[in-house]
Design a protein around this motif. Structure first.
Motif, mmCIF file in Angstrom:
data_model
loop_
_atom_site.group_PDB
_atom_site.id
_atom_site.type_symbol
_atom_site.label_atom_id
_atom_site.label_comp_id
_atom_site.label_asym_id
_atom_site.label_seq_id
_atom_site.Cartn_x
_atom_site.Cartn_y
_atom_site.Cartn_z
ATOM 1 N N ARG A 104 -6.065 -6.966 -2.113
ATOM 2 C CA ARG A 104 -5.927 -6.122 -1.022
ATOM 3 C C ARG A 104 -5.028 -5.030 -0.954
ATOM 4 N N TYR A 116 -3.470 -1.506 -2.368
ATOM 5 C CA TYR A 116 -4.192 -0.080 -2.297
ATOM 6 C C TYR A 116 -3.257 0.934 -2.505
ATOM 7 N N GLU A 131 -8.117 4.694 -2.708
ATOM 8 C CA GLU A 131 -8.983 5.224 -1.702
ATOM 9 C C GLU A 131 -8.875 6.732 -1.632
ATOM 10 N N GLY A 175 0.703 -1.156 0.098
ATOM 11 C CA GLY A 175 -0.006 0.062 0.049
ATOM 12 C C GLY A 175 0.744 1.272 -0.060
ATOM 13 N N ASN A 191 -6.604 -0.333 -6.860
ATOM 14 C CA ASN A 191 -7.281 -0.029 -5.720
ATOM 15 C C ASN A 191 -7.161 1.182 -5.015
#
Length: 172
Positions: A106, A108, A147, A82, A145
């Motif tokens: 998973r 990100y 956010e 991440g 992914n």
């Protein structure tokens, strides 16, 4: 585990340690490279997660970040990767490549965007909203992914209700 891969950033956020720490000297810039991770291969193999964020810099300002992530994934194929960023550095091509590396379910990237075009730059000083959105879209379109982290201030709190309608969310 958290890694801060550089103390370089194009932004000058007023509450950032780069701006508030009187002992920090922006003239001395530091970057981690793949070679800095190689001695820790056994540790990397045992980690569940590695994310890059910055107290003093933006990970995207480090030219070796994608190579570092690739190396870590090579050592530990199941690790979650991440990154947190203001999104205003690098090209859309670079962000597309990052998404190809952060390609597991998973993995990100958190984009810190504190408002819309008329307010993001008030805290993220030196950040160009249109470039940030362009980079975030490139990351998302390449399968990343993403956010959206939105810090609420008096000058942007009226825009929180629009966050769900922003161009980043149309890709989810």
């Amino acid at each position: 585990s958290h890694v801060e891969p550089t103390d370089v950033c194009q932004a000058a956020c007023p509450s950032c340690a780069r701006e508030t720490n009187p002992n920090f000297d922006k003239r001395h810039q530091h970057w981690l490279g793949v070679k800095d991770f190689e001695p820790y291969e056994k540790l990397i193999y045992r980690l569940d997660k590695l994310f890059m964020c910055g107290n003093y810099g933006d990970p995207a300002a480090n030219g070796e970040v994608t190579s570092i992530f690739s190396y870590v994934r090579q050592v530990n194929s199941s690790i979650v990767l991440g990154m947190n960023t203001n999104g205003g550095i690098q090209t859309t091509f670079w962000w597309h490549g990052l998404a190809e590396i952060l390609n597991q379910e998973r993995d990100y990237c958190v984009f810190s965007i504190d408002g819309l075009e008329d307010t993001n730059h008030l805290y993220r000083v030196g950040s160009n909203y249109n470039k940030v959105v362009e980079n975030a879209k490139a990351f998302i379109e390449a399968g990343g992914n993403a956010e959206w982290q939105f810090i609420s201030f008096l000058h942007n709190q009226h825009q929180i209700k629009y966050q769900s309608y922003c161009c980043l969310h149309e890709h989810y």
